[in-house]
Enzyme design. Structure first.
Site, PDB file in Angstrom:
ATOM      1  CB  THR A  59      -0.017-137.406  10.642  1.00  0.00           C
ATOM      2  OG1 THR A  59       0.187-138.482   9.710  1.00  0.00           O
ATOM      3  CG2 THR A  59       0.114-137.956  12.054  1.00  0.00           C
ATOM      4  N   GLY A  60      -2.864-138.340   9.197  1.00  0.00           N
ATOM      5  CA  GLY A  60      -3.865-139.404   9.138  1.00  0.00           C
ATOM      6  C   GLY A  60      -4.651-139.346   7.852  1.00  0.00           C
ATOM      7  CB  THR A  61      -7.870-140.943   6.977  1.00  0.00           C
ATOM      8  OG1 THR A  61      -8.388-140.664   8.282  1.00  0.00           O
ATOM      9  CG2 THR A  61      -7.423-142.395   6.968  1.00  0.00           C
ATOM     10  N   GLY A  62      -6.554-137.904   5.486  1.00  0.00           N
ATOM     11  CA  GLY A  62      -6.756-136.473   5.290  1.00  0.00           C
ATOM     12  C   GLY A  62      -8.194-136.047   5.085  1.00  0.00           C
ATOM     13  CB  THR A  66       1.778-136.286   7.062  1.00  0.00           C
ATOM     14  OG1 THR A  66       1.067-136.512   5.866  1.00  0.00           O
ATOM     15  CG2 THR A  66       1.788-134.823   7.394  1.00  0.00           C
ATOM     16  CB  VAL A  72      -5.685-130.715  -1.912  1.00  0.00           C
ATOM     17  CG1 VAL A  72      -5.095-129.970  -0.728  1.00  0.00           C
ATOM     18  CG2 VAL A  72      -5.112-130.158  -3.221  1.00  0.00           C
ATOM     19  N   GLY A  73      -5.046-133.085   0.429  1.00  0.00           N
ATOM     20  CA  GLY A  73      -5.466-133.606   1.732  1.00  0.00           C
ATOM     21  C   GLY A  73      -5.561-132.499   2.765  1.00  0.00           C
ATOM     22  CG  ASP A  74      -4.971-133.692   6.811  1.00  0.00           C
ATOM     23  OD1 ASP A  74      -4.476-134.417   5.925  1.00  0.00           O
ATOM     24  OD2 ASP A  74      -4.620-133.771   8.005  1.00  0.00           O
TER      25      ASP A  74
END
Ligand code: ASP
Length: 334
Positions: A252-255, A201, A230-232
């Protein structure tokens, strides 16, 4: 007026794979980050708003195929691209976001139009595309987002029947490609961050010459994600947040974990309610709170005083910052 103006950007976090790092590839990442910082710094120098600076930075990162946003976005399990983006203005607390768009060239520009031209905060899928089109934004054929590296990454993830973060998949793809590459001499570029553990991201945060802050985030999500996931990144409070009174944040990361921890807002809330510094709040979210639920990744944050925090709990994060009047700094590892 203040001279605390600064722009910070990220292009994803993950595991630095020293073994697979070539100086050429590393140099290319630094050069791309530097070019984006130069452009956004110019916006600030010329008196542009923090909102304009983060919009420009993220637009350029979306156009760069090295990062998982816009061109170069990862593939869904259906072999398509679904993009998410968000933006927030710390001066007004106005925000805009789009999710699951498949034809908007620059999702951050669509998010910006939502912020400016709509009474709503988020549009999704077909409705988001209709909105972008009505706003005169550029739509592209979905093949525009395609890159061979991401496709290879997707095929690997599909073979393993799992979803994976961008940089994670890229390293695996590079490793799997090696035997053929040795024969054909057609080796894919080895990136410094282990694709088996990378979240590609992109995002930007800034404070302008007037002391206002803004944040923007954009992503293709995670490789082999289910359609509609949908992620974060497009969620205000999770992947993006900005308030002049506290700070601006892009994650950014594991949403899923960033959503559950309301990560971006938590940095601002800790400053507001606990009275801690930007650095302490950002560090607590990334190093203490997210790991409680195995949340991996990082964030970038600035406050109106020009403080910058760039914490990550992975081995590396593509990142950089540029203060007005100073040479930009870019970093990948610790
Ligand atoms: N946070 C993004 C998502 O979960 C992934 C990333 O940061 O690369 O969609």
């Amino acid at each position: 007026m203040t001279s605390n103006a600064v722009i910070a950007i990220h292009g994803g976090a993950g595991t630095i794979s020293l073994a697979s790092m070539t100086p050429d590839v590393e140099a290319r990442y630094h050069a791309e980050l530097r070019a984006v910082l130069d452009a956004a710094q110019r916006v600030l120098v010329e008196g542009g708003s923090a909102l304009d600076a983060v919009t420009e930075a993220v637009r350029l990162l979306e156009d760069c195929p090295l990062f998982n946003a816009g061109r170069g976005a990862v593939f869904t399990s259906a072999g398509k691209h679904e993009l998410d983006a968000s933006i927030m203005d710390g001066r007004t607390l106005k925000a805009g976001a789009v999710s699951c768009v498949t034809r908007v060239r620059n999702p951050v520009l669509a998010a910006r139009r939502v912020l400016e031209c709509s009474e709503h905060v988020m549009f999704t899928a077909d409705g988001a595309e209709a909105f972008a089109q009505a706003q005169g934004l550029e739509l592209v054929d979905p093949s525009y987002y395609h890159t061979d590296d991401r496709h290879r990454q997707w095929q690997l993830a599909r073979g393993q029947q799992r979803a994976m973060l961008d940089h994670d998949g890229a390293t695996l793809a590079a490793a799997a490609h090696t035997p053929d590459a040795q024969i054909t001499g057609d080796a894919p570029p080895r990136e410094p961050i282990d694709p088996d553990n990378k979240f590609g991201t992109v995002g930007a945060v800034a404070v302008d010459l007037h002391g206002h802050v803004a944040a923007a985030t954009s992503t293709g999500g995670i490789t082999n994600k289910q359609p509609g996931r949908v992620g974060d990144s497009p969620l205000i409070g999770a992947g993006c947040y900005a308030d002049d009174a506290t700070c601006a944040v892009s994650s950014t990361g594991t949403g899923e974990m960033f959503i559950r921890m309301v990560a971006a807002y938590d940095v601002a809330a800790q400053i507001a309610y606990r009275g801690v510094s930007l650095d302490e709040a950002a560090h607590d979210v990334v190093m203490n709170r997210l790991p409680r639920i195995d949340g991996r990744g990082g964030l970038i944050a600035v406050d109106a005083k020009g403080n910058v925090a760039l914490p990550f709990n992975t081995e590396g994060m593509y990142r950089g910052f540029a203060r007005v009047g100073e040479t930009p700094v870019t970093m990948i590892g610790r």
